[in-house]
Scaffold this motif. Sequence first.
Motif, mmCIF file in Angstrom:
data_model
loop_
_atom_site.group_PDB
_atom_site.id
_atom_site.type_symbol
_atom_site.label_atom_id
_atom_site.label_comp_id
_atom_site.label_asym_id
_atom_site.label_seq_id
_atom_site.Cartn_x
_atom_site.Cartn_y
_atom_site.Cartn_z
ATOM 1 N N LYS A 109 0.828 -1.205 0.000
ATOM 2 C CA LYS A 109 0.000 0.000 0.000
ATOM 3 C C LYS A 109 0.862 1.256 0.000
ATOM 4 O O LYS A 109 1.882 1.322 0.682
ATOM 5 C CB LYS A 109 -0.905 -0.001 1.231
ATOM 6 C CG LYS A 109 -1.838 1.206 1.347
ATOM 7 C CD LYS A 109 -2.580 1.170 2.681
ATOM 8 C CE LYS A 109 -3.537 2.333 2.825
ATOM 9 N NZ LYS A 109 -4.136 2.404 4.174
ATOM 10 N N VAL A 110 0.425 2.243 -0.785
ATOM 11 C CA VAL A 110 1.031 3.570 -0.769
ATOM 12 C C VAL A 110 -0.076 4.563 -0.458
ATOM 13 O O VAL A 110 -1.114 4.574 -1.129
ATOM 14 C CB VAL A 110 1.689 3.914 -2.123
ATOM 15 C CG1 VAL A 110 2.221 5.345 -2.106
ATOM 16 C CG2 VAL A 110 2.799 2.927 -2.448
ATOM 17 N N ASP A 111 0.116 5.381 0.563
ATOM 18 C CA ASP A 111 -0.890 6.373 0.952
ATOM 19 C C ASP A 111 -0.496 7.761 0.461
ATOM 20 O O ASP A 111 0.659 8.181 0.601
ATOM 21 C CB ASP A 111 -1.038 6.410 2.473
ATOM 22 C CG ASP A 111 -2.045 5.393 2.979
ATOM 23 O OD1 ASP A 111 -3.170 5.365 2.440
ATOM 24 O OD2 ASP A 111 -1.699 4.624 3.900
ATOM 25 N N ILE A 112 -1.466 8.464 -0.103
ATOM 26 C CA ILE A 112 -1.265 9.859 -0.506
ATOM 27 C C ILE A 112 -2.299 10.711 0.219
ATOM 28 O O ILE A 112 -3.501 10.452 0.136
ATOM 29 C CB ILE A 112 -1.415 10.032 -2.029
ATOM 30 C CG1 ILE A 112 -0.337 9.249 -2.771
ATOM 31 C CG2 ILE A 112 -1.344 11.514 -2.410
ATOM 32 C CD1 ILE A 112 -0.457 9.319 -4.276
ATOM 33 N N THR A 113 -1.824 11.695 0.935
ATOM 34 C CA THR A 113 -2.734 12.600 1.642
ATOM 35 C C THR A 113 -2.801 13.971 0.978
ATOM 36 O O THR A 113 -3.810 14.667 1.072
ATOM 37 C CB THR A 113 -2.289 12.772 3.102
ATOM 38 O OG1 THR A 113 -0.926 13.217 3.133
ATOM 39 C CG2 THR A 113 -2.392 11.446 3.853
ATOM 40 N N VAL A 114 -1.701 14.350 0.296
ATOM 41 C CA VAL A 114 -1.640 15.649 -0.384
ATOM 42 C C VAL A 114 -1.017 15.442 -1.761
ATOM 43 O O VAL A 114 -0.033 14.714 -1.904
ATOM 44 C CB VAL A 114 -0.802 16.672 0.416
ATOM 45 C CG1 VAL A 114 -0.747 18.002 -0.335
ATOM 46 C CG2 VAL A 114 -1.379 16.874 1.807
ATOM 47 N N THR A 115 -1.592 16.078 -2.775
ATOM 48 C CA THR A 115 -1.082 15.980 -4.140
ATOM 49 C C THR A 115 -0.340 17.253 -4.520
ATOM 50 O O THR A 115 -0.775 18.358 -4.185
ATOM 51 C CB THR A 115 -2.238 15.753 -5.137
ATOM 52 O OG1 THR A 115 -2.841 14.493 -4.870
ATOM 53 C CG2 THR A 115 -1.736 15.750 -6.569
ATOM 54 N N ASP A 116 0.769 17.092 -5.210
ATOM 55 C CA ASP A 116 1.505 18.235 -5.750
ATOM 56 C C ASP A 116 0.619 18.938 -6.780
ATOM 57 O O ASP A 116 0.189 18.337 -7.767
ATOM 58 C CB ASP A 116 2.795 17.735 -6.404
ATOM 59 C CG ASP A 116 3.713 18.868 -6.843
ATOM 60 O OD1 ASP A 116 3.206 19.922 -7.262
ATOM 61 O OD2 ASP A 116 4.942 18.685 -6.782
ATOM 62 N N LYS A 117 0.333 20.207 -6.568
ATOM 63 C CA LYS A 117 -0.610 20.942 -7.411
ATOM 64 C C LYS A 117 -0.128 21.125 -8.844
ATOM 65 O O LYS A 117 -0.921 21.429 -9.736
ATOM 66 C CB LYS A 117 -0.900 22.321 -6.796
ATOM 67 C CG LYS A 117 -1.541 22.270 -5.415
ATOM 68 C CD LYS A 117 -2.885 21.565 -5.458
ATOM 69 C CE LYS A 117 -3.551 21.570 -4.082
ATOM 70 N NZ LYS A 117 -4.846 20.844 -4.094
#
Length: 378
Positions: A109-117
């Motif tokens: 699993k890889v979690d992403i909480t914030v995306t590079d705009k």
Amino acid sequence: MPDISSFGEQSFLISIIYFLLLLPQWITWGIIAPLNLWKKRTLPSAKTVPVSIIIAAKNEEKNLTKLLNSLIRQDYPDSFEIIVINDRSTDETSLIIDQFVSKYDMIKKVDITVTDKSWSPKKYALSLGLKKAQYPNYLFIDADCWVESNQWIATMAPYFNQYEILIGIGLYKKIDKSWVSNITQFETFHTAIQYSSYSNIGINYMAVGRNFGYTKNIFDNANGYQKHKNVLSGDDDLLVNQMSNSSNTVTIIHNNALTYSLPEKDWKAWFRQKTRHVSASYHYKFSNKLLLGTLSASHISVYFIYLLMIPLDMANLLQLSVLLLIRTLLMIVCFKRFTAMVGEKIKWWHIPILDLMLIAYQILIGVSSVISKRKTWI
């Protein structure tokens, strides 16, 4: 009295113009597609390679369990891992992934909480997933898809011994008595026949992210998604346009190599989906845009001129009807061959009806995609 010779010359000229407009369609359905669909296909080396399967998932609680269950039952003698990227999900997606991770060592699993705009969200998610990949051969499937054969990996992966880009076929399950489902299935068949057939002669312009593969070497040489990281879609098509050539790419048509997903439930959702898909084509390389523009213009204009001639020149309509009928029959034959190859069915008389419907939506989608500036991914 009317000049009969002048009328005959005018009728002949109209037929010639119509023939020239039809020519790209005749070449596609009468030569290029049959060369692909009736060729003898040889299986690649039986040698297996380790594979990393990459899945980006955003709010996919309704679909993810079915996909992961279809992947863990794969009968593949070599090593493979499943990397699932939880991209800012607000539903139970994360919990579902955790449950599978706790049971199966192959799932990560890889979690992403914030995306590079500055990035397309999906490409950003995939790029982080690829950084975690243990193996240098990547297969991609969307989180709302599944595979029905337990030989999907075993059929796709051996092609990595000879090719660096694998373009698969992703189908939509047909829903009875739904014209949205009918047009979705028809458009999918039409697109798959076209891109696989042109790929067969060395012209590669697209892939479908729900059944796609490439090597780490290709991704690294492309500098990842950097060249088009801010383009919303195109994690598949634009990499093909950037890195594919006639010797490093193969399109795989095989019953065991198919992926499936459900069609959209209504016209509005389907229209929105297709608009998003089409948006990537504006970033294709020029030669591919010229090819697709020619095919699309030919497709639309032959029907438009035919309908225009009905009230204007009934005397010439028979000749135009014969020319259009030949093209339609060629297309029907190719559709029936392709659907037999992938274990699907389509009623032959649906094909010309759906072809007209597709043209109407192509026009609307083309206009809409020019003015649409969507900033999210689904």
